[in-house]
Enzyme design. Structure first.
Site, short mmCIF file in Angstrom:
data_model
loop_
_atom_site.label_atom_id
_atom_site.label_comp_id
_atom_site.label_asym_id
_atom_site.label_seq_id
_atom_site.Cartn_x
_atom_site.Cartn_y
_atom_site.Cartn_z
N HIS A 112 -48.22 19.13 61.15
CA HIS A 112 -47.18 20.12 61.41
C HIS A 112 -46.94 21.08 60.24
CE1 HIS A 112 -45.33 17.39 64.78
NE2 HIS A 112 -46.49 17.91 65.11
N CYS A 143 -48.49 43.68 55.32
CA CYS A 143 -48.25 44.43 56.56
C CYS A 143 -46.77 44.73 56.79
CB CYS A 143 -48.82 43.66 57.75
SG CYS A 143 -47.79 42.27 58.27
N SER A 182 -40.77 8.65 66.54
CA SER A 182 -40.20 8.32 67.84
C SER A 182 -41.27 8.43 68.93
CB SER A 182 -39.04 9.27 68.16
OG SER A 182 -39.49 10.60 68.07
N ASN A 206 -40.90 0.47 62.91
CA ASN A 206 -39.81 1.36 63.30
C ASN A 206 -38.50 0.58 63.31
OD1 ASN A 206 -38.03 3.12 64.98
ND2 ASN A 206 -39.93 4.29 65.18
N ALA A 224 -39.31 1.07 57.00
CA ALA A 224 -40.68 1.18 56.50
C ALA A 224 -40.75 0.93 54.99
CB ALA A 224 -41.24 2.57 56.83
N1 APR Z 1 -38.06 3.02 58.77
C1 APR Z 1 -38.78 3.05 59.93
N2 APR Z 1 -38.47 3.84 60.97
C2 APR Z 1 -37.38 4.61 60.86
C3 APR Z 1 -36.57 4.64 59.69
C4 APR Z 1 -36.95 3.79 58.61
N3 APR Z 1 -36.26 3.72 57.48
N4 APR Z 1 -35.55 5.52 59.90
C5 APR Z 1 -35.73 6.03 61.12
N5 APR Z 1 -36.82 5.49 61.71
C6 APR Z 1 -37.41 5.82 63.01
C7 APR Z 1 -36.42 6.12 64.12
O1 APR Z 1 -36.10 4.92 64.82
C8 APR Z 1 -37.21 7.10 65.00
O2 APR Z 1 -37.97 6.40 65.98
O3 APR Z 1 -38.13 7.02 62.81
C9 APR Z 1 -38.20 7.75 64.03
C10 APR Z 1 -37.92 9.20 63.72
O4 APR Z 1 -38.11 9.93 64.88
P1 APR Z 1 -37.99 11.52 64.92
O5 APR Z 1 -36.79 11.96 64.21
O6 APR Z 1 -38.19 11.91 66.33
O7 APR Z 1 -39.21 12.02 64.02
P2 APR Z 1 -40.70 12.30 64.39
O8 APR Z 1 -41.25 11.28 65.32
O9 APR Z 1 -41.40 12.53 63.09
O10 APR Z 1 -40.61 13.68 65.15
C11 APR Z 1 -41.80 14.30 65.54
O11 APR Z 1 -40.68 16.28 66.21
O12 APR Z 1 -38.94 17.67 65.71
C12 APR Z 1 -40.30 17.54 65.74
O13 APR Z 1 -41.98 18.64 64.49
C13 APR Z 1 -40.92 17.73 64.38
O14 APR Z 1 -42.59 16.43 63.23
C14 APR Z 1 -41.44 16.34 64.04
C15 APR Z 1 -41.73 15.78 65.42
#
Ligand code: APR
Length: 240
Positions: A112, A143, A182, A206, A224
């Protein structure tokens, strides 16, 4: 953790959760302060930028500052340690914060983009510098178009070659980690399924997952930044 020690080729997909313990909010956390009333989905799109480029630029400027101040955490460090032990290791990240590289991970594929880079909205070329005359957003020195962060917004496609390399890593690995994501945003989310179908052992780490252990799927519930260093300690008897 024989699966980890014995794996010849390892791939990991990380999301915002790996950086949560560095103090960076995930996308599902509510935003704070000035940005409380905005949802990321309403700011991270080309349409939002066209509608209100100043607002979107300022949101990224705020996040660039947060990310610049954040430090890699033990989860990032443990992934760099796994890379040092594994014969082949590919780290695929959805994060734009650069914390994996700052923790000394080498083979990092940024699906990303990266918040520290800037490109021209019109020409789609990377721009290194521009005149600091107070304009928000600044203009392209070539530009005159508006400058934007070099990140992938909702509705935009991923850098093609980088995604191809991520797919290849998912297909050819024997151990695949999905960490702190997620799994809602495609096509990154599908990499885990690609790896599973190609026969890899899957390890999901997660905060929101049912604990589960089977020969080809381990779901580890917890932060994590604690689980990954523990896996490294168990696999190689060293500090993550
Ligand atoms: N350790 C492990 N998991 C964790 C922790 C932690 N300390 N804290 C949060 N999480 C988990 C949450 O339970 C959730 O499932 O991390 C996940 C974060 O999910 P999102 O916020 O949806 O992040 P991500 O999956 O990276 O989003 C994907 O969406 O908004 C767009 O482009 C953006 O790259 C991003 C993409």
């Amino acid at each position: 953790m024989e699966a980890l020690r014995g794996a010849k080729s390892i791939a990991a997909l990380t999301g915002a959760g790996i950086s949560a313990e560095s103090g960076l909010p995930t996308f599902r956390d509510p935003q704070t302060g000035l940005w409380e009333k905005f949802r990321p989905e309403d700011l991270a799109t080309p349409e939002a930028f066209q509608r209100n480029p100043k607002l979107v630029w300022e949101w990224y400027a705020h996040r660039r500052e947060l990310m610049g101040q954040a430090q890699p955490n033990p989860g990032h460090a443990a992934l760099a340690a796994i890379e040092r032990h594994a014969a082949t290791f590919t780290l695929v990240t959805q994060n734009i914060d650069g914390l994996h590289q700052r923790a000394d991970s080498r083979n990092v594929l940024e699906l990303h983009g990266n918040i520290t880079r800037t490109r021209c909205f019109e020409e789609d070329t990377l721009v290194e510098s521009w005149s600091a005359n107070g304009e928000v957003p600044p203009h392209c020195p070539r530009c005159g178009g508006l400058l934007r962060p070099d990140v992938v917004w909702f509705g935009e496609s991923l850098p093609e070659e980088t995604f191809e390399q991520a797919l290849e890593a998912a297909i050819f690995c024997d151990l695949f980690f999905s960490i702190g994501t997620s799994g809602l945003v495609e096509p990154a989310a599908s990499l885990t399924e690609v790896a599973r179908r190609a026969g890899a052992t899957i390890v999901v780490i997660n905060l929101e997952v049912e604990p589960l252990a089977s020969p080809d799927l381990y779901q580890l519930n917890g932060p994590a930044g604690q689980i990954l260093p523990e896996l490294v300690r168990q696999a190689w008897r060293e500090e993550g």
